[in-house]
Enzyme design. Structure first.
Site, PDB file in Angstrom:
ATOM      1  N   LYS A  31       0.842  -1.204   0.000  1.00  0.00           N
ATOM      2  CA  LYS A  31       0.000   0.000   0.000  1.00  0.00           C
ATOM      3  C   LYS A  31       0.880   1.259   0.000  1.00  0.00           C
ATOM      4  O   LYS A  31       0.634   2.210  -0.728  1.00  0.00           O
ATOM      5  CB  LYS A  31      -0.873   0.029   1.263  1.00  0.00           C
ATOM      6  CG  LYS A  31      -2.140  -0.799   1.186  1.00  0.00           C
ATOM      7  CD  LYS A  31      -2.832  -0.729   2.535  1.00  0.00           C
ATOM      8  CE  LYS A  31      -4.135  -1.498   2.556  1.00  0.00           C
ATOM      9  NZ  LYS A  31      -5.182  -0.894   1.714  1.00  0.00           N
ATOM     10  N   ASP A  83       2.409  -3.969  19.004  1.00  0.00           N
ATOM     11  CA  ASP A  83       3.452  -3.701  18.000  1.00  0.00           C
ATOM     12  C   ASP A  83       4.195  -4.970  17.584  1.00  0.00           C
ATOM     13  O   ASP A  83       5.393  -4.940  17.336  1.00  0.00           O
ATOM     14  CB  ASP A  83       4.430  -2.632  18.507  1.00  0.00           C
ATOM     15  CG  ASP A  83       5.185  -3.082  19.755  1.00  0.00           C
ATOM     16  OD1 ASP A  83       4.743  -4.041  20.410  1.00  0.00           O
ATOM     17  OD2 ASP A  83       6.231  -2.481  20.062  1.00  0.00           O
ATOM     18  N   GLU A 124       9.950  12.214  27.455  1.00  0.00           N
ATOM     19  CA  GLU A 124      10.930  12.804  28.390  1.00  0.00           C
ATOM     20  C   GLU A 124      12.363  12.537  27.936  1.00  0.00           C
ATOM     21  O   GLU A 124      13.256  13.373  28.090  1.00  0.00           O
ATOM     22  CB  GLU A 124      10.724  12.185  29.770  1.00  0.00           C
ATOM     23  CG  GLU A 124      10.842  13.155  30.905  1.00  0.00           C
ATOM     24  CD  GLU A 124      10.544  12.461  32.219  1.00  0.00           C
ATOM     25  OE1 GLU A 124      11.489  12.357  33.008  1.00  0.00           O
ATOM     26  OE2 GLU A 124       9.383  12.013  32.409  1.00  0.00           O
ATOM     27  N   GLU A 150       1.761  -1.588  14.085  1.00  0.00           N
ATOM     28  CA  GLU A 150       2.199  -0.272  14.587  1.00  0.00           C
ATOM     29  C   GLU A 150       3.037   0.383  13.494  1.00  0.00           C
ATOM     30  O   GLU A 150       3.971  -0.234  12.968  1.00  0.00           O
ATOM     31  CB  GLU A 150       3.049  -0.412  15.856  1.00  0.00           C
ATOM     32  CG  GLU A 150       3.447   0.967  16.402  1.00  0.00           C
ATOM     33  CD  GLU A 150       4.613   0.947  17.382  1.00  0.00           C
ATOM     34  OE1 GLU A 150       4.413   1.312  18.536  1.00  0.00           O
ATOM     35  OE2 GLU A 150       5.731   0.564  16.979  1.00  0.00           O
ATOM     36  N   ALA A 162      17.003   8.337  17.354  1.00  0.00           N
ATOM     37  CA  ALA A 162      16.368   7.190  18.035  1.00  0.00           C
ATOM     38  C   ALA A 162      17.276   5.959  18.017  1.00  0.00           C
ATOM     39  O   ALA A 162      17.347   5.229  19.008  1.00  0.00           O
ATOM     40  CB  ALA A 162      15.027   6.872  17.381  1.00  0.00           C
ATOM     41  N   HIS A 166      18.730   4.315  21.355  1.00  0.00           N
ATOM     42  CA  HIS A 166      18.387   2.912  21.624  1.00  0.00           C
ATOM     43  C   HIS A 166      19.658   2.125  21.992  1.00  0.00           C
ATOM     44  O   HIS A 166      19.663   1.360  22.957  1.00  0.00           O
ATOM     45  CB  HIS A 166      17.709   2.321  20.374  1.00  0.00           C
ATOM     46  CG  HIS A 166      17.223   0.931  20.563  1.00  0.00           C
ATOM     47  ND1 HIS A 166      16.066   0.649  21.252  1.00  0.00           N
ATOM     48  CD2 HIS A 166      17.740  -0.265  20.177  1.00  0.00           C
ATOM     49  CE1 HIS A 166      15.895  -0.661  21.279  1.00  0.00           C
ATOM     50  NE2 HIS A 166      16.895  -1.227  20.634  1.00  0.00           N
TER      51      HIS A 166
HETATM   52  P1  0O2 Z   1      11.194  -2.173  20.089  1.00  0.00           P
HETATM   53  O1  0O2 Z   1      12.446  -2.946  20.312  1.00  0.00           O
HETATM   54  O2  0O2 Z   1      11.402  -1.023  19.129  1.00  0.00           O
HETATM   55  O3  0O2 Z   1      10.026  -3.028  19.686  1.00  0.00           O
HETATM   56  P2  0O2 Z   1       1.790   0.447  23.464  1.00  0.00           P
HETATM   57  O4  0O2 Z   1       2.586  -0.301  22.369  1.00  0.00           O
HETATM   58  O5  0O2 Z   1       1.021   1.606  22.894  1.00  0.00           O
HETATM   59  O6  0O2 Z   1       0.950  -0.480  24.277  1.00  0.00           O
HETATM   60  P3  0O2 Z   1       4.373   1.282  24.500  1.00  0.00           P
HETATM   61  O7  0O2 Z   1       5.102   0.147  23.876  1.00  0.00           O
HETATM   62  O8  0O2 Z   1       4.835   1.702  25.867  1.00  0.00           O
HETATM   63  O9  0O2 Z   1       2.819   1.018  24.551  1.00  0.00           O
HETATM   64  O10 0O2 Z   1       4.424   2.496  23.481  1.00  0.00           O
HETATM   65  P4  0O2 Z   1       5.501   3.590  23.176  1.00  0.00           P
HETATM   66  O11 0O2 Z   1       6.076   4.201  24.396  1.00  0.00           O
HETATM   67  O12 0O2 Z   1       4.782   4.474  22.220  1.00  0.00           O
HETATM   68  O13 0O2 Z   1       6.709   2.828  22.470  1.00  0.00           O
HETATM   69  C1  0O2 Z   1       6.560   2.066  21.317  1.00  0.00           C
HETATM   70  C2  0O2 Z   1       7.873   1.986  20.565  1.00  0.00           C
HETATM   71  O14 0O2 Z   1       8.346   3.315  20.278  1.00  0.00           O
HETATM   72  C3  0O2 Z   1       9.035   1.323  21.296  1.00  0.00           C
HETATM   73  O15 0O2 Z   1       8.936  -0.057  21.152  1.00  0.00           O
HETATM   74  C4  0O2 Z   1      10.227   1.923  20.539  1.00  0.00           C
HETATM   75  O16 0O2 Z   1      10.398   1.315  19.266  1.00  0.00           O
HETATM   76  C5  0O2 Z   1       9.770   3.346  20.325  1.00  0.00           C
HETATM   77  N1  0O2 Z   1      10.163   4.213  21.461  1.00  0.00           N
HETATM   78  C6  0O2 Z   1       9.357   4.688  22.436  1.00  0.00           C
HETATM   79  N2  0O2 Z   1      10.034   5.462  23.299  1.00  0.00           N
HETATM   80  C7  0O2 Z   1      11.312   5.483  22.853  1.00  0.00           C
HETATM   81  C8  0O2 Z   1      12.511   6.145  23.342  1.00  0.00           C
HETATM   82  O17 0O2 Z   1      12.533   6.844  24.348  1.00  0.00           O
HETATM   83  N3  0O2 Z   1      13.652   5.912  22.605  1.00  0.00           N
HETATM   84  C9  0O2 Z   1      13.676   5.140  21.472  1.00  0.00           C
HETATM   85  N4  0O2 Z   1      14.855   4.993  20.841  1.00  0.00           N
HETATM   86  N5  0O2 Z   1      12.576   4.507  21.014  1.00  0.00           N
HETATM   87  C10 0O2 Z   1      11.414   4.665  21.692  1.00  0.00           C
HETATM   88  P5  0O2 Z   1       9.636  -1.048  22.215  1.00  0.00           P
HETATM   89  O18 0O2 Z   1       8.730  -2.193  22.433  1.00  0.00           O
HETATM   90  O19 0O2 Z   1      10.063  -0.304  23.433  1.00  0.00           O
HETATM   91  O20 0O2 Z   1      10.935  -1.523  21.499  1.00  0.00           O
END
Ligand code: 0O2
Length: 215
Positions: A31, A83, A124, A150, A162, A166
């Site tokens: 898509k 996700d 934050e 997601e 990011a 990470h």
């Molecule tokens: P990975 O390894 O990337 O899969 P929800 O999914 O809505 O129930 P969640 O997971 O707390 O709740 O949502 P959030 O905080 O929106 O984060 C989702 C993803 O965004 C994370 O997946 C990261 O990929 C990215 N992310 C969020 N906050 C940060 C941050 O502070 N730094 C970086 N680098 N990435 C971030 P995962 O599962 O944490 O990890």
């Protein structure tokens, strides 16, 4: 054809679930490629630089379920981990992010569940990105399954930040020293400033091009 949606779907095997998420990702990628090609045709530029797709690892799924206080079952994974199928769309300019989000929202078979705008409201940590949680129908031989994906949309600069953050988080197992945390926040503010300046510059270039074409 019988329609079974989301949580009502009887999940009976890991492989079947992964097949669904993999199919949802393939569908979304196609898509997005079509939308990008159409955009190129109409506006003579591609809003999408590149797309990364991934299925969350089983270890990461279990970790997330534990964090949310759920047992590691397939049903909990489908219900509570949003996700498992993830797409990351990288674009040049912040304005592209919102254009892409709108184009996705306008697709009639895609249902937007919720959006997290970490560009308007950065985390934050300094994290900036636009997250869409959607479902897309996956057509199997005997049913249609609305499958969660997601979508993270961000600029090249936000993505650079990011991925470095990470790596640092992983290296310090979530306990990075304060000076590093502060430096990352400063870098995030610089990324935001850079994105704004690049967008302004691009708009200026486009208006010069338009004027030249008119003359
Ligand atoms: P990975 O390894 O990337 O899969 P929800 O999914 O809505 O129930 P969640 O997971 O707390 O709740 O949502 P959030 O905080 O929106 O984060 C989702 C993803 O965004 C994370 O997946 C990261 O990929 C990215 N992310 C969020 N906050 C940060 C941050 O502070 N730094 C970086 N680098 N990435 C971030 P995962 O599962 O944490 O990890």
């Amino acid at each position: 054809m019988e329609v079974k949606v989301g949580q009502d779907y009887d999940v009976n095997s890991w492989t079947e679930v992964i097949l669904l998420y993999t199919s949802a990702l393939k569908q979304m990628q196609t898509k997005l490629e079509i939308l990008n090609d159409e955009f190129q045709h109409v506006h003579q530029y591609n809003p999408i630089e590149h797309i990364k797709a991934r299925i969350k690892t089983s270890e990461s799924i279990v970790k997330k379920l534990r964090k949310k206080g759920y047992e590691s079952t397939i049903q909990n994974m489908v219900d509570h981990v949003n996700d498992i199928a993830g797409l990351r769309i990288i674009c040049s300019f912040t304005s592209d992010i919102y254009k892409i989000a709108e184009m996705i929202t306008n697709q009639s078979d895609i249902k937007v569940q919720y959006v997290k705008d970490y560009i308007q409201n950065p985390k934050e940590s300094g994290y900036r990105s636009y997250h869409m949680h959607i479902t897309v129908p996956v057509y199997l031989s005997d049913k249609i399954v609305e499958t969660k994906v997601e979508i993270q949309i961000r600029t090249v600069a936000m993505d650079f930040w990011a991925s470095l953050e990470h790596k640092i988080k992983y290296k310090f197992e979530g306990h990075a020293p304060d000076d590093i945390i502060d430096a990352l926040i400063e870098c995030s503010n610089m990324v935001s400033k850079l994105d704004k300046m690049m967008l302004t510059l691009n708009n200026e270039i486009n208006s010069i091009k338009e004027q030249t074409n008119e003359n």
